[in-house]
Design a protein around this motif. Structure first.
Motif, PDB file in Angstrom:
ATOM      1  N   ARG A   5      11.983  -1.971 -11.443  1.00 44.64           N
ATOM      2  CA  ARG A   5      11.257  -0.696 -11.528  1.00 44.64           C
ATOM      3  C   ARG A   5      12.292   0.419 -11.505  1.00 44.64           C
ATOM      4  NH1 ARG A   5       5.989  -2.020 -12.805  1.00 44.64           N
ATOM      5  NH2 ARG A   5       5.958  -4.188 -12.210  1.00 44.64           N
ATOM      6  N   LEU A  96       5.766   7.650  -0.392  1.00 43.52           N
ATOM      7  CA  LEU A  96       5.565   6.212  -0.516  1.00 43.52           C
ATOM      8  C   LEU A  96       4.201   5.904  -1.124  1.00 43.52           C
ATOM      9  CD1 LEU A  96       7.096   3.624  -0.026  1.00 43.52           C
ATOM     10  CD2 LEU A  96       6.141   3.541   2.267  1.00 43.52           C
ATOM     11  N   SER A  97       3.169   6.552  -0.648  1.00 44.39           N
ATOM     12  CA  SER A  97       1.823   6.345  -1.198  1.00 44.39           C
ATOM     13  C   SER A  97       1.774   6.760  -2.664  1.00 44.39           C
ATOM     14  CB  SER A  97       0.786   7.153  -0.417  1.00 44.39           C
ATOM     15  OG  SER A  97       0.684   6.673   0.892  1.00 44.39           O
ATOM     16  N   ARG A 100       3.758   4.073  -4.650  1.00 45.98           N
ATOM     17  CA  ARG A 100       3.057   2.776  -4.606  1.00 45.98           C
ATOM     18  C   ARG A 100       1.732   2.812  -5.364  1.00 45.98           C
ATOM     19  NH1 ARG A 100       4.208   0.481   1.491  1.00 45.98           N
ATOM     20  NH2 ARG A 100       6.301  -0.295   1.029  1.00 45.98           N
ATOM     21  N   ASN A 104       1.339  -0.656 -12.416  1.00 49.59           N
ATOM     22  CA  ASN A 104       2.376  -1.658 -12.636  1.00 49.59           C
ATOM     23  C   ASN A 104       2.671  -1.883 -14.113  1.00 49.59           C
ATOM     24  OD1 ASN A 104       3.061  -2.180  -9.948  1.00 49.59           O
ATOM     25  ND2 ASN A 104       1.219  -3.424  -9.719  1.00 49.59           N
ATOM     26  N   ALA A 145      11.815  -4.994  -7.783  1.00 47.17           N
ATOM     27  CA  ALA A 145      10.435  -5.114  -7.316  1.00 47.17           C
ATOM     28  C   ALA A 145       9.547  -5.511  -8.487  1.00 47.17           C
ATOM     29  CB  ALA A 145       9.965  -3.786  -6.728  1.00 47.17           C
ATOM     30  N   SER A 147       6.308  -5.038  -8.427  1.00 50.70           N
ATOM     31  CA  SER A 147       5.262  -4.022  -8.536  1.00 50.70           C
ATOM     32  C   SER A 147       5.676  -2.793  -7.725  1.00 50.70           C
ATOM     33  CB  SER A 147       3.933  -4.567  -8.023  1.00 50.70           C
ATOM     34  OG  SER A 147       3.989  -4.737  -6.617  1.00 50.70           O
ATOM     35  N   TRP A 148       5.034  -1.682  -8.013  1.00 52.40           N
ATOM     36  CA  TRP A 148       5.337  -0.450  -7.274  1.00 52.40           C
ATOM     37  C   TRP A 148       4.961  -0.591  -5.798  1.00 52.40           C
ATOM     38  CZ3 TRP A 148       8.701   2.667  -9.144  1.00 52.40           C
ATOM     39  CH2 TRP A 148       8.849   2.796 -10.524  1.00 52.40           C
ATOM     40  N   SER A 149       3.996  -1.429  -5.492  1.00 49.26           N
ATOM     41  CA  SER A 149       3.582  -1.598  -4.095  1.00 49.26           C
ATOM     42  C   SER A 149       4.681  -2.243  -3.251  1.00 49.26           C
ATOM     43  CB  SER A 149       2.290  -2.418  -4.008  1.00 49.26           C
ATOM     44  OG  SER A 149       2.508  -3.724  -4.496  1.00 49.26           O
ATOM     45  N   GLU A 150       5.673  -2.868  -3.913  1.00 47.68           N
ATOM     46  CA  GLU A 150       6.787  -3.505  -3.195  1.00 47.68           C
ATOM     47  C   GLU A 150       7.960  -2.561  -2.954  1.00 47.68           C
ATOM     48  OE1 GLU A 150       8.002  -6.999  -5.339  1.00 47.68           O
ATOM     49  OE2 GLU A 150       5.939  -7.668  -5.580  1.00 47.68           O
ATOM     50  N   VAL A 151       7.920  -1.378  -3.542  1.00 49.00           N
ATOM     51  CA  VAL A 151       9.029  -0.440  -3.397  1.00 49.00           C
ATOM     52  C   VAL A 151       9.084   0.066  -1.956  1.00 49.00           C
ATOM     53  CG1 VAL A 151       9.858   1.848  -4.104  1.00 49.00           C
ATOM     54  CG2 VAL A 151       9.067   0.209  -5.823  1.00 49.00           C
ATOM     55  N   GLU A 152      10.273   0.009  -1.386  1.00 49.03           N
ATOM     56  CA  GLU A 152      10.479   0.428   0.004  1.00 49.03           C
ATOM     57  C   GLU A 152      11.468   1.590   0.065  1.00 49.03           C
ATOM     58  OE1 GLU A 152       9.079  -0.686   2.733  1.00 49.03           O
ATOM     59  OE2 GLU A 152       7.985  -2.356   1.842  1.00 49.03           O
TER      60      GLU A 152
END
Length: 168
Positions: A5, A96-97, A100, A104, A145, A147-152
Motif C-alpha cells: 500500500r 488511523l480511522s 483504515r 482496498n 499490508a 489491506s488498509w485496515s492492516e496499516v499501523e
C-alpha cells in the motif's frame, strides 16, 4: 501489487496572501504556485508513479494543486474525491480511522492538503522521521499490508521525498 500500500502526501503549492476580502478556504494559488504544481506533477510522472485514488482538501488552493496534478496525469477532475477532514485538523486516532477506511481496491492513495496536518500524518505513519513538507512537497510512504485496515502507525517506509529543489 498485492501486499503493498502507498500513501502519497502532497502539500498545496504557493497560495495568495490572506486578505480580509477572501476567506482562508477560498485562497487561490499564485501564478508561481500553479507553475510549481505543474513541474512537480511532471517530476512525479517521470518517476512512473501512479497516484491511484486522489483525495483533496476542499480548500481551493489544495483542490487547485490536485487539479493541476490530475491534468498532467490525464485524470478526470471528476475522479478527485473531496474530504473536508483534510482541511480541518485530524487527531492521530482520526488519521488511523481515515486511512483504515480506504477502499482496498485502491493500492495507492494520494492526499492533497495543508500543513501542519500532512507533515504530522506522514510522520505518524512513517517508521523514520520524514522532513516537514514544503509547499508542493511530496512524501511517499509504502506499507507491507494486504489491506488498509492492516496499516499501523510507524510502519511506513519513506520511498521518496520530493521538493522544488529536486527540479534543479
Amino acid at each position: 501489487m498485492t501486499g503493498k500500500r502507498k500513501l502519497i502526501f502532497i502539500r498545496h503549492s504557493k497560495a495568495e496572501d490572506q486578505l480580509p476580502s477572501i476567506s482562508d478556504f477560498e485562497r487561490s494559488l499564485t501564478a508561481k504556485g500553479k507553475q510549481n504544481s505543474k513541474l512537480m506533477a511532471q517530476l512525479l510522472l517521470s518517476r512512473g508513479e501512479d497516484p491511484g485514488r486522489v483525495i483533496s482538501s476542499p480548500a481551493f488552493r489544495a483542490l487547485e494543486t490536485a487539479l493541476i496534478f490530475c491534468r498532467e496525469y490525464g485524470i478526470s477532475p471528476d475522479e478527485i474525491r473531496l474530504n473536508p477532514k483534510l482541511y480541518l485538523s485530524l487527531e492521530e486516532d482520526e488519521f488511523l480511522s481515515f486511512i483504515r477506511g480506504m477502499s482496498n481496491d485502491d493500492h495507492t492513495i494520494t492526499l492533497f492538503g495543508h500543513n501542519p496536518m500532512l507533515t504530522e500524518m506522514a510522520a505518524w505513519f512513517a517508521s523514520d522521521e520524514p522532513e516537514v513538507l514544503s509547499k508542493t512537497g511530496i512524501c511517499c510512504l509504502s506499507f507491507d499490508a494486504e489491506s488498509w485496515s492492516e496499516v499501523e502507525p510507524e510502519s511506513g517506509t519513506t520511498e521518496y521525498y520530493l521538493t522544488l529543489k529536486d527540479l534543479a
